[in-house]
Design a protein around this motif. Structure first.
Motif, PDB file in Angstrom:
ATOM      1  N   GLN A 230      10.973 -19.231   9.631  1.00 33.62           N
ATOM      2  CA  GLN A 230       9.764 -18.983   9.493  1.00 33.62           C
ATOM      3  C   GLN A 230       9.048 -18.693  10.812  1.00 33.62           C
ATOM      4  O   GLN A 230       8.131 -17.961  10.844  1.00 33.62           O
ATOM      5  CB  GLN A 230       8.923 -20.229   8.931  1.00 33.62           C
ATOM      6  N   ALA A 231       9.513 -19.113  11.978  1.00 29.51           N
ATOM      7  CA  ALA A 231       9.105 -18.695  13.172  1.00 29.51           C
ATOM      8  C   ALA A 231       9.698 -17.417  13.809  1.00 29.51           C
ATOM      9  O   ALA A 231       8.960 -17.021  14.799  1.00 29.51           O
ATOM     10  CB  ALA A 231       9.441 -19.851  14.235  1.00 29.51           C
ATOM     11  N   HIS A 232      10.483 -16.724  13.089  1.00 28.39           N
ATOM     12  CA  HIS A 232      11.112 -15.428  13.641  1.00 28.39           C
ATOM     13  C   HIS A 232      11.158 -14.635  12.499  1.00 28.39           C
ATOM     14  O   HIS A 232      12.120 -13.683  12.323  1.00 28.39           O
ATOM     15  CB  HIS A 232      12.509 -15.690  13.915  1.00 28.39           C
ATOM     16  N   LEU A 233      10.171 -14.444  11.779  1.00 31.44           N
ATOM     17  CA  LEU A 233       9.878 -13.352  10.646  1.00 31.44           C
ATOM     18  C   LEU A 233       9.956 -11.845  11.240  1.00 31.44           C
ATOM     19  O   LEU A 233      10.386 -11.154  10.437  1.00 31.44           O
ATOM     20  CB  LEU A 233       8.744 -13.627  10.039  1.00 31.44           C
ATOM     21  N   ALA A 234       9.757 -11.621  12.313  1.00 28.49           N
ATOM     22  CA  ALA A 234       9.643 -10.362  12.574  1.00 28.49           C
ATOM     23  C   ALA A 234      11.285  -9.769  12.778  1.00 28.49           C
ATOM     24  O   ALA A 234      11.397  -8.729  13.326  1.00 28.49           O
ATOM     25  CB  ALA A 234       8.897 -10.153  14.142  1.00 28.49           C
ATOM     26  N   ALA A 267      14.539 -13.846  -1.540  1.00 29.70           N
ATOM     27  CA  ALA A 267      13.001 -14.157  -2.274  1.00 29.70           C
ATOM     28  C   ALA A 267      12.235 -14.879  -1.485  1.00 29.70           C
ATOM     29  O   ALA A 267      11.040 -14.772  -1.126  1.00 29.70           O
ATOM     30  CB  ALA A 267      13.518 -14.345  -3.671  1.00 29.70           C
ATOM     31  N   TRP A 268      12.929 -15.708  -0.951  1.00 30.07           N
ATOM     32  CA  TRP A 268      12.289 -16.879  -0.120  1.00 30.07           C
ATOM     33  C   TRP A 268      11.502 -16.046   1.168  1.00 30.07           C
ATOM     34  O   TRP A 268      10.640 -16.264   1.482  1.00 30.07           O
ATOM     35  CB  TRP A 268      13.403 -17.727   0.388  1.00 30.07           C
ATOM     36  N   LEU A 269      12.610 -15.220   1.921  1.00 32.42           N
ATOM     37  CA  LEU A 269      11.821 -14.438   3.038  1.00 32.42           C
ATOM     38  C   LEU A 269      10.825 -13.511   2.630  1.00 32.42           C
ATOM     39  O   LEU A 269       9.734 -13.460   3.512  1.00 32.42           O
ATOM     40  CB  LEU A 269      13.124 -13.640   3.839  1.00 32.42           C
ATOM     41  N   LEU A 270      11.022 -12.982   1.368  1.00 33.65           N
ATOM     42  CA  LEU A 270       9.690 -12.116   0.969  1.00 33.65           C
ATOM     43  C   LEU A 270       8.452 -12.738   0.886  1.00 33.65           C
ATOM     44  O   LEU A 270       7.281 -12.304   1.324  1.00 33.65           O
ATOM     45  CB  LEU A 270      10.229 -11.452  -0.375  1.00 33.65           C
ATOM     46  N   THR A 271       8.665 -14.111   0.319  1.00 32.47           N
ATOM     47  CA  THR A 271       7.397 -14.863   0.145  1.00 32.47           C
ATOM     48  C   THR A 271       6.856 -15.332   1.349  1.00 32.47           C
ATOM     49  O   THR A 271       5.620 -15.276   1.824  1.00 32.47           O
ATOM     50  CB  THR A 271       7.763 -16.272  -0.811  1.00 32.47           C
ATOM     51  N   GLN A 272       7.687 -15.863   2.311  1.00 35.34           N
ATOM     52  CA  GLN A 272       7.194 -16.246   3.615  1.00 35.34           C
ATOM     53  C   GLN A 272       6.428 -15.055   4.495  1.00 35.34           C
ATOM     54  O   GLN A 272       5.482 -15.076   4.967  1.00 35.34           O
ATOM     55  CB  GLN A 272       8.454 -16.592   4.631  1.00 35.34           C
ATOM     56  N   ARG A 273       7.166 -13.776   4.239  1.00 33.72           N
ATOM     57  CA  ARG A 273       6.530 -12.477   4.942  1.00 33.72           C
ATOM     58  C   ARG A 273       5.266 -12.125   4.177  1.00 33.72           C
ATOM     59  O   ARG A 273       4.242 -11.783   5.155  1.00 33.72           O
ATOM     60  CB  ARG A 273       7.673 -11.529   5.083  1.00 33.72           C
ATOM     61  N   LEU A 274       5.162 -12.631   3.225  1.00 37.57           N
ATOM     62  CA  LEU A 274       3.782 -11.917   2.280  1.00 37.57           C
ATOM     63  C   LEU A 274       2.784 -13.086   2.887  1.00 37.57           C
ATOM     64  O   LEU A 274       1.546 -12.725   3.103  1.00 37.57           O
ATOM     65  CB  LEU A 274       4.131 -11.796   1.036  1.00 37.57           C
ATOM     66  N   ALA A 275       3.194 -14.173   2.860  1.00 40.28           N
ATOM     67  CA  ALA A 275       2.090 -15.116   3.096  1.00 40.28           C
ATOM     68  C   ALA A 275       1.577 -14.976   4.691  1.00 40.28           C
ATOM     69  O   ALA A 275       0.495 -15.201   4.963  1.00 40.28           O
ATOM     70  CB  ALA A 275       2.727 -16.649   3.011  1.00 40.28           C
ATOM     71  N   ALA A 276       2.631 -14.678   5.367  1.00 43.97           N
ATOM     72  CA  ALA A 276       2.226 -14.609   6.866  1.00 43.97           C
ATOM     73  C   ALA A 276       1.169 -13.186   6.920  1.00 43.97           C
ATOM     74  O   ALA A 276       0.306 -13.281   7.812  1.00 43.97           O
ATOM     75  CB  ALA A 276       3.593 -14.459   7.754  1.00 43.97           C
TER      76      ALA A 276
END
Length: 335
Positions: A230-234, A267-276
Protein backbone atom coordinates in the motif's frame (compact mmCIF):
# COMPACT_ATOMS: atom_id res chain seq x y z
CA UNK A 1 -23.29 8.47 -11.88
CA UNK A 2 -26.50 9.16 -9.93
CA UNK A 3 -26.39 12.39 -7.95
CA UNK A 4 -28.83 12.40 -5.06
CA UNK A 5 -27.83 15.52 -3.17
CA UNK A 6 -30.54 18.16 -3.64
CA UNK A 7 -29.29 21.68 -2.80
CA UNK A 8 -32.54 23.13 -1.42
CA UNK A 9 -33.73 20.24 0.78
CA UNK A 10 -32.42 17.22 2.69
CA UNK A 11 -31.98 13.88 0.97
CA UNK A 12 -35.02 11.80 1.94
CA UNK A 13 -34.06 8.30 3.07
CA UNK A 14 -36.63 5.65 4.02
CA UNK A 15 -35.95 2.17 5.37
CA UNK A 16 -38.67 -0.36 4.64
CA UNK A 17 -39.27 -2.79 7.49
CA UNK A 18 -41.63 -5.77 7.48
CA UNK A 19 -44.83 -5.55 9.51
CA UNK A 20 -44.32 -8.96 11.10
CA UNK A 21 -40.66 -9.02 12.11
CA UNK A 22 -38.09 -6.25 11.70
CA UNK A 23 -34.41 -6.98 11.04
CA UNK A 24 -33.05 -4.71 13.77
CA UNK A 25 -29.40 -4.86 12.67
CA UNK A 26 -30.16 -3.70 9.13
CA UNK A 27 -32.35 -0.91 10.45
CA UNK A 28 -29.57 0.09 12.84
CA UNK A 29 -27.00 0.21 10.03
CA UNK A 30 -29.23 2.44 7.90
CA UNK A 31 -29.90 4.70 10.87
CA UNK A 32 -26.19 4.92 11.70
CA UNK A 33 -25.41 6.11 8.17
CA UNK A 34 -28.41 8.36 7.50
CA UNK A 35 -30.08 9.39 10.77
CA UNK A 36 -27.36 11.70 12.10
CA UNK A 37 -26.28 15.16 11.01
CA UNK A 38 -22.89 14.52 9.45
CA UNK A 39 -22.60 17.55 7.20
CA UNK A 40 -19.26 18.28 8.86
CA UNK A 41 -17.96 15.15 7.08
CA UNK A 42 -18.98 16.41 3.65
CA UNK A 43 -22.33 14.61 3.57
CA UNK A 44 -25.65 16.31 2.81
CA UNK A 45 -28.46 16.70 5.30
CA UNK A 46 -30.66 13.59 5.47
CA UNK A 47 -34.32 13.18 6.37
CA UNK A 48 -34.40 9.59 7.64
CA UNK A 49 -37.30 7.45 8.84
CA UNK A 50 -38.39 3.79 8.93
CA UNK A 51 -41.45 2.86 6.88
CA UNK A 52 -43.87 -0.05 7.10
CA UNK A 53 -47.06 -1.06 5.34
CA UNK A 54 -49.24 -0.63 8.43
CA UNK A 55 -47.80 2.08 10.71
CA UNK A 56 -47.83 1.41 14.43
CA UNK A 57 -46.03 -1.01 16.71
CA UNK A 58 -43.88 -3.64 15.01
CA UNK A 59 -41.79 -6.37 16.62
CA UNK A 60 -38.06 -6.68 15.99
CA UNK A 61 -36.10 -9.90 15.70
CA UNK A 62 -34.62 -9.16 19.13
CA UNK A 63 -38.07 -9.27 20.73
CA UNK A 64 -38.38 -5.53 21.26
CA UNK A 65 -41.32 -3.54 19.93
CA UNK A 66 -40.85 -0.28 18.05
CA UNK A 67 -43.24 2.35 16.79
CA UNK A 68 -43.14 3.15 13.05
CA UNK A 69 -45.02 6.30 12.11
CA UNK A 70 -44.67 6.33 8.32
CA UNK A 71 -46.53 4.28 5.72
CA UNK A 72 -45.69 3.32 2.15
CA UNK A 73 -46.57 6.74 0.76
CA UNK A 74 -43.22 8.02 2.08
CA UNK A 75 -41.34 5.60 -0.20
CA UNK A 76 -42.56 7.34 -3.32
CA UNK A 77 -41.23 10.66 -2.01
CA UNK A 78 -37.81 9.23 -1.10
CA UNK A 79 -34.43 9.69 -2.76
CA UNK A 80 -33.01 6.53 -1.18
CA UNK A 81 -34.97 3.46 -0.08
CA UNK A 82 -33.30 0.68 1.88
CA UNK A 83 -34.97 -2.68 2.46
CA UNK A 84 -33.93 -4.52 5.61
CA UNK A 85 -33.67 -8.30 5.95
CA UNK A 86 -36.99 -10.00 5.26
CA UNK A 87 -37.07 -12.27 8.30
CA UNK A 88 -40.06 -14.32 7.14
CA UNK A 89 -39.12 -15.72 3.74
CA UNK A 90 -42.27 -17.87 3.85
CA UNK A 91 -44.34 -14.69 3.70
CA UNK A 92 -44.31 -12.93 0.33
CA UNK A 93 -44.32 -9.12 0.26
CA UNK A 94 -47.77 -7.69 -0.34
CA UNK A 95 -48.72 -6.18 -3.71
CA UNK A 96 -48.87 -2.79 -2.00
CA UNK A 97 -45.25 -3.07 -0.86
CA UNK A 98 -44.07 -4.17 -4.30
CA UNK A 99 -46.02 -1.40 -6.05
CA UNK A 100 -44.55 1.21 -3.69
CA UNK A 101 -41.01 0.04 -4.40
CA UNK A 102 -41.62 0.05 -8.15
CA UNK A 103 -43.08 3.55 -7.94
CA UNK A 104 -40.13 4.82 -5.89
CA UNK A 105 -37.67 3.39 -8.41
CA UNK A 106 -39.64 4.78 -11.36
CA UNK A 107 -39.60 8.21 -9.73
CA UNK A 108 -35.79 8.04 -9.54
CA UNK A 109 -35.00 6.68 -6.08
CA UNK A 110 -31.97 4.52 -5.42
CA UNK A 111 -33.25 1.26 -3.88
CA UNK A 112 -30.87 -0.79 -1.73
CA UNK A 113 -31.58 -4.23 -0.27
CA UNK A 114 -29.74 -5.64 2.72
CA UNK A 115 -29.34 -9.37 3.30
CA UNK A 116 -32.61 -11.24 2.55
CA UNK A 117 -34.23 -7.95 1.59
CA UNK A 118 -33.06 -8.96 -1.90
CA UNK A 119 -36.06 -11.31 -2.03
CA UNK A 120 -38.36 -8.28 -1.75
CA UNK A 121 -36.49 -6.39 -4.44
CA UNK A 122 -36.46 -9.48 -6.69
CA UNK A 123 -40.22 -9.90 -6.23
CA UNK A 124 -40.76 -6.46 -7.81
CA UNK A 125 -39.21 -7.72 -11.06
CA UNK A 126 -36.75 -4.83 -11.04
CA UNK A 127 -33.79 -7.21 -10.74
CA UNK A 128 -34.76 -9.36 -13.73
CA UNK A 129 -31.77 -9.76 -16.02
CA UNK A 130 -29.45 -8.11 -13.51
CA UNK A 131 -26.73 -9.43 -11.25
CA UNK A 132 -27.59 -9.43 -7.54
CA UNK A 133 -26.55 -10.90 -4.21
CA UNK A 134 -27.90 -11.77 -0.77
CA UNK A 135 -26.60 -13.63 2.29
CA UNK A 136 -24.66 -16.66 1.05
CA UNK A 137 -27.02 -18.94 2.99
CA UNK A 138 -29.95 -17.78 0.83
CA UNK A 139 -28.38 -17.39 -2.60
CA UNK A 140 -29.59 -20.79 -3.82
CA UNK A 141 -33.12 -20.05 -2.70
CA UNK A 142 -33.06 -16.62 -4.33
CA UNK A 143 -31.87 -18.13 -7.63
CA UNK A 144 -34.55 -20.84 -7.46
CA UNK A 145 -37.40 -18.42 -6.75
CA UNK A 146 -36.26 -15.78 -9.23
CA UNK A 147 -34.45 -17.48 -12.14
CA UNK A 148 -34.40 -14.24 -14.13
CA UNK A 149 -32.01 -12.76 -11.54
CA UNK A 150 -28.29 -13.54 -11.95
CA UNK A 151 -27.37 -14.34 -8.36
CA UNK A 152 -23.73 -13.92 -7.32
CA UNK A 153 -23.04 -15.69 -3.99
CA UNK A 154 -19.46 -14.47 -3.60
CA UNK A 155 -19.62 -10.68 -3.37
CA UNK A 156 -20.43 -8.23 -0.58
CA UNK A 157 -22.68 -6.09 -2.78
CA UNK A 158 -23.71 -5.56 -6.39
CA UNK A 159 -24.20 -2.04 -7.77
CA UNK A 160 -26.62 -1.71 -10.69
CA UNK A 161 -26.89 2.06 -10.53
CA UNK A 162 -30.23 2.79 -8.88
CA UNK A 163 -30.55 -0.82 -7.69
CA UNK A 164 -28.02 -2.11 -5.17
CA UNK A 165 -28.13 -5.47 -3.39
CA UNK A 166 -26.02 -6.28 -0.34
CA UNK A 167 -25.00 -9.57 1.22
CA UNK A 168 -25.68 -10.70 4.76
CA UNK A 169 -25.68 -8.80 8.03
CA UNK A 170 -22.49 -6.71 8.37
CA UNK A 171 -22.21 -6.43 4.58
CA UNK A 172 -24.93 -3.81 4.97
CA UNK A 173 -22.20 -1.54 6.31
CA UNK A 174 -20.06 -2.19 3.21
CA UNK A 175 -23.04 -1.62 0.94
CA UNK A 176 -24.07 1.73 2.39
CA UNK A 177 -20.48 2.98 2.65
CA UNK A 178 -20.11 2.09 -1.02
CA UNK A 179 -23.21 4.17 -1.77
CA UNK A 180 -21.81 7.09 0.21
CA UNK A 181 -18.48 6.78 -1.61
CA UNK A 182 -20.19 6.61 -5.00
CA UNK A 183 -22.38 9.65 -4.41
CA UNK A 184 -20.36 11.95 -2.14
CA UNK A 185 -16.79 10.81 -2.60
CA UNK A 186 -14.07 8.76 -0.93
CA UNK A 187 -13.19 11.47 1.61
CA UNK A 188 -16.74 11.56 2.98
CA UNK A 189 -16.99 7.75 3.04
CA UNK A 190 -13.64 7.41 4.79
CA UNK A 191 -14.56 10.05 7.37
CA UNK A 192 -17.89 8.33 8.01
CA UNK A 193 -16.15 4.98 8.39
CA UNK A 194 -13.81 6.51 10.96
CA UNK A 195 -16.77 7.80 12.96
CA UNK A 196 -18.40 4.37 12.76
CA UNK A 197 -15.05 2.70 13.65
CA UNK A 198 -15.23 0.34 10.68
CA UNK A 199 -12.99 -0.24 7.65
CA UNK A 200 -13.89 2.14 4.81
CA UNK A 201 -13.59 -0.75 2.35
CA UNK A 202 -13.24 -4.50 2.74
CA UNK A 203 -11.49 -6.31 -0.08
CA UNK A 204 -12.82 -9.61 -1.36
CA UNK A 205 -16.33 -10.94 -0.99
CA UNK A 206 -18.54 -12.96 1.25
CA UNK A 207 -17.07 -16.21 -0.12
CA UNK A 208 -14.31 -15.75 2.41
CA UNK A 209 -16.86 -16.07 5.24
CA UNK A 210 -18.63 -19.24 4.11
CA UNK A 211 -16.28 -21.93 5.41
CA UNK A 212 -14.09 -20.17 7.96
CA UNK A 213 -13.42 -16.73 9.42
CA UNK A 214 -10.92 -14.51 7.64
CA UNK A 215 -7.41 -14.68 9.05
CA UNK A 216 -6.23 -11.57 10.86
CA UNK A 217 -3.94 -10.58 8.02
CA UNK A 218 -2.41 -7.64 9.84
CA UNK A 219 -0.99 -9.99 12.49
CA UNK A 220 1.25 -12.04 10.22
CA UNK A 221 3.92 -11.66 7.60
CA UNK A 222 1.37 -11.50 4.82
CA UNK A 223 -0.27 -8.51 6.48
CA UNK A 224 3.07 -6.74 6.71
CA UNK A 225 3.62 -7.30 2.99
CA UNK A 226 0.22 -5.83 2.18
CA UNK A 227 0.97 -2.76 4.28
CA UNK A 228 4.27 -2.39 2.43
CA UNK A 229 2.50 -2.72 -0.93
CA UNK A 230 0.00 0.00 0.00
CA UNK A 231 2.92 2.33 0.65
CA UNK A 232 4.61 1.45 -2.68
CA UNK A 233 1.75 1.46 -5.17
CA UNK A 234 3.83 3.42 -7.67
CA UNK A 235 6.26 0.50 -7.95
CA UNK A 236 5.95 -2.40 -10.36
CA UNK A 237 4.30 -4.77 -7.87
CA UNK A 238 4.21 -8.31 -9.20
CA UNK A 239 3.13 -11.50 -7.47
CA UNK A 240 6.75 -12.69 -7.62
CA UNK A 241 7.96 -9.54 -5.85
CA UNK A 242 5.31 -9.71 -3.13
CA UNK A 243 5.91 -13.43 -2.68
CA UNK A 244 9.64 -12.84 -2.16
CA UNK A 245 8.90 -10.25 0.52
CA UNK A 246 6.57 -12.75 2.19
CA UNK A 247 9.26 -15.47 1.99
CA UNK A 248 6.93 -17.70 -0.02
CA UNK A 249 6.79 -19.20 -3.47
CA UNK A 250 4.47 -17.33 -5.85
CA UNK A 251 2.00 -20.24 -5.83
CA UNK A 252 1.91 -20.44 -2.02
CA UNK A 253 1.62 -16.66 -1.76
CA UNK A 254 -1.31 -16.54 -4.18
CA UNK A 255 -3.08 -19.33 -2.30
CA UNK A 256 -2.49 -17.73 1.12
CA UNK A 257 -3.52 -14.34 -0.25
CA UNK A 258 -6.85 -15.65 -1.58
CA UNK A 259 -7.56 -17.53 1.66
CA UNK A 260 -6.89 -14.43 3.77
CA UNK A 261 -8.55 -11.74 1.65
CA UNK A 262 -11.05 -13.53 -0.57
CA UNK A 263 -9.56 -12.01 -3.70
CA UNK A 264 -6.48 -12.24 -5.92
CA UNK A 265 -3.33 -10.10 -5.58
CA UNK A 266 -4.10 -8.44 -8.93
CA UNK A 267 -7.67 -7.54 -7.95
CA UNK A 268 -6.54 -6.30 -4.53
CA UNK A 269 -3.86 -4.07 -6.05
CA UNK A 270 -6.33 -2.63 -8.53
CA UNK A 271 -8.72 -1.78 -5.69
CA UNK A 272 -5.95 -0.12 -3.68
CA UNK A 273 -4.74 1.89 -6.67
CA UNK A 274 -8.22 3.11 -7.53
CA UNK A 275 -8.84 4.14 -3.92
CA UNK A 276 -5.52 6.01 -3.84
CA UNK A 277 -6.38 7.67 -7.14
CA UNK A 278 -9.74 8.83 -5.78
CA UNK A 279 -8.04 10.44 -2.80
CA UNK A 280 -5.56 12.26 -5.05
CA UNK A 281 -8.28 13.41 -7.45
CA UNK A 282 -10.32 14.79 -4.57
CA UNK A 283 -7.49 16.24 -2.50
CA UNK A 284 -4.83 17.44 -4.92
CA UNK A 285 -4.36 19.39 -8.15
CA UNK A 286 -2.02 16.79 -9.62
CA UNK A 287 -2.63 16.20 -13.35
CA UNK A 288 -4.26 12.92 -14.29
CA UNK A 289 -0.95 11.74 -15.75
CA UNK A 290 0.77 12.33 -12.40
CA UNK A 291 -2.03 10.62 -10.48
CA UNK A 292 -1.65 7.62 -12.77
CA UNK A 293 2.09 7.50 -12.05
CA UNK A 294 1.74 7.95 -8.29
CA UNK A 295 -0.72 5.09 -7.88
CA UNK A 296 1.08 2.67 -10.19
CA UNK A 297 -0.87 2.61 -13.44
CA UNK A 298 1.48 2.14 -16.35
CA UNK A 299 0.04 4.90 -18.51
CA UNK A 300 -2.50 7.67 -18.17
CA UNK A 301 -4.56 6.00 -20.90
CA UNK A 302 -4.62 2.73 -18.98
CA UNK A 303 -5.57 4.57 -15.80
CA UNK A 304 -8.42 6.41 -17.53
CA UNK A 305 -9.74 3.16 -18.99
CA UNK A 306 -9.67 1.27 -15.67
CA UNK A 307 -11.10 4.18 -13.71
CA UNK A 308 -13.98 4.70 -16.13
CA UNK A 309 -14.71 0.97 -16.23
CA UNK A 310 -14.86 0.64 -12.43
CA UNK A 311 -16.30 4.03 -11.47
CA UNK A 312 -18.49 4.81 -14.47
CA UNK A 313 -16.95 8.26 -15.08
CA UNK A 314 -13.62 9.64 -16.25
CA UNK A 315 -11.01 10.76 -13.66
CA UNK A 316 -11.58 14.35 -14.75
CA UNK A 317 -15.35 14.11 -14.30
CA UNK A 318 -14.86 12.45 -10.91
CA UNK A 319 -12.59 15.27 -9.76
CA UNK A 320 -14.98 17.96 -10.98
CA UNK A 321 -17.95 16.30 -9.29
CA UNK A 322 -16.40 15.80 -5.87
CA UNK A 323 -14.43 19.02 -5.85
CA UNK A 324 -17.74 20.80 -6.51
CA UNK A 325 -19.44 18.79 -3.77
CA UNK A 326 -16.62 19.61 -1.35
CA UNK A 327 -16.84 23.34 -2.11
CA UNK A 328 -20.60 23.24 -1.63
CA UNK A 329 -20.16 21.41 1.67
CA UNK A 330 -17.63 23.99 2.87
CA UNK A 331 -20.10 26.73 1.97
CA UNK A 332 -22.90 25.00 3.86
CA UNK A 333 -20.73 24.59 6.96
CA UNK A 334 -19.59 28.22 6.80
CA UNK A 335 -23.21 29.33 6.59
Amino acid sequence: MVRMAVPDRPVVVSTLVADGLVGSFGLGVAAEVFAYDRRHLGLPAFDFAPVTEHPGLVRTDTGLAMSVEHGLDRLVASDIVTVTAWERLDRAPSPAVLDALRAAHARGAVVVSQCSGAFVLAATGLLDGLRATTHWRYTGELAARHPAVRVDPAVLYVDNGRLITGAGTAAGVDTLLHLVRREWGAAAANALAREMVVPPHRDGGQAQFIDAPVAQVQDDLLGAVLEWAQAHLADDLTVDLLARRALMSPRTFARRFKAATGTTPHAWLLTQRLAAAEALLEGSDAPVEEVARLVGFGTAAGFREQFARRRGVSPRAYRQTFRRAARQGDGDRAA
